[in-house]
Motif scaffolding. Structure first.
Motif, PDB file in Angstrom:
ATOM      1  N   ALA A 153       0.823  -1.210   0.000  1.00  0.00           N
ATOM      2  CA  ALA A 153       0.000   0.000   0.000  1.00  0.00           C
ATOM      3  C   ALA A 153       0.860   1.264   0.000  1.00  0.00           C
ATOM      4  O   ALA A 153       0.334   2.376  -0.028  1.00  0.00           O
ATOM      5  CB  ALA A 153      -0.913  -0.006   1.233  1.00  0.00           C
ATOM      6  N   TYR A 170      -6.933   4.278  -2.054  1.00  0.00           N
ATOM      7  CA  TYR A 170      -7.547   3.929  -0.766  1.00  0.00           C
ATOM      8  C   TYR A 170      -7.521   5.096   0.213  1.00  0.00           C
ATOM      9  O   TYR A 170      -8.362   5.198   1.091  1.00  0.00           O
ATOM     10  CB  TYR A 170      -6.872   2.698  -0.143  1.00  0.00           C
ATOM     11  CG  TYR A 170      -5.432   2.936   0.219  1.00  0.00           C
ATOM     12  CD1 TYR A 170      -5.086   3.510   1.440  1.00  0.00           C
ATOM     13  CD2 TYR A 170      -4.408   2.603  -0.653  1.00  0.00           C
ATOM     14  CE1 TYR A 170      -3.773   3.747   1.763  1.00  0.00           C
ATOM     15  CE2 TYR A 170      -3.095   2.840  -0.338  1.00  0.00           C
ATOM     16  CZ  TYR A 170      -2.777   3.404   0.877  1.00  0.00           C
ATOM     17  OH  TYR A 170      -1.472   3.635   1.194  1.00  0.00           O
ATOM     18  N   MET A 228      -6.067  -2.518   1.689  1.00  0.00           N
ATOM     19  CA  MET A 228      -5.279  -1.370   1.219  1.00  0.00           C
ATOM     20  C   MET A 228      -4.219  -1.816   0.215  1.00  0.00           C
ATOM     21  O   MET A 228      -4.004  -1.161  -0.812  1.00  0.00           O
ATOM     22  CB  MET A 228      -4.622  -0.659   2.392  1.00  0.00           C
ATOM     23  CG  MET A 228      -5.559   0.161   3.217  1.00  0.00           C
ATOM     24  SD  MET A 228      -4.616   0.928   4.567  1.00  0.00           S
ATOM     25  CE  MET A 228      -5.863   1.966   5.290  1.00  0.00           C
ATOM     26  N   MET A 282      -6.001  -2.729  -3.046  1.00  0.00           N
ATOM     27  CA  MET A 282      -6.484  -1.511  -3.707  1.00  0.00           C
ATOM     28  C   MET A 282      -5.335  -0.785  -4.388  1.00  0.00           C
ATOM     29  O   MET A 282      -5.464  -0.323  -5.533  1.00  0.00           O
ATOM     30  CB  MET A 282      -7.190  -0.595  -2.698  1.00  0.00           C
ATOM     31  CG  MET A 282      -8.511  -1.138  -2.207  1.00  0.00           C
ATOM     32  SD  MET A 282      -9.228  -0.161  -0.853  1.00  0.00           S
ATOM     33  CE  MET A 282      -9.971   1.187  -1.788  1.00  0.00           C
TER      34      MET A 282
END
Length: 105
Positions: free
Chosen positions: A13, A61, A51, A54
């Protein structure tokens, strides 16, 4: 989820553990404590995994999380207004009469 796996998702992330904690308004030390146990609570594991996924799919996110009103957690044991402690100290009289009525006052 192991702490190592959690770190992998957080890294995907584009975050550090501190960045993750700040984003979800959590104390970073609480996450560091998970490292000692090598286990991350499932709710944090789900957040980190989502996260990471995404970010892999190019979904922002951060804007999703920003729309959520997250209240910062109080430290464990915190009383009113975030202070630690229970009832204020009061003087105890150990030499009082030892009747049942006196004990319930």
């Amino acid at each position: 989820m192991t702490y190592t796996e959690f770190l992998r998702h957080v890294g995907k992330a584009g975050l550090t553990v501190k960045g993750f904690a700040d984003l979800i308004k959590m104390n970073c030390v609480s996450l560091s404590n998970c490292a000692k146990k090598d286990e991350v609570p499932s709710h944090l594991a789900v957040i980190a995994a989502l996260m990471g996924e995404m970010a892999d799919k190019g979904v922002d996110y951060r804007s999703v999380v920003a729309r959520i009103e997250i209240a910062r957690k109080k430290p464990r044991g915190a009383g009113k207004e975030g202070r630690f402690g229970g009832d204020p100290e009061r003087e105890l009289d150990f030499f009082k009469s030892d009747t049942v009525e006196d004990r319930h006052q």
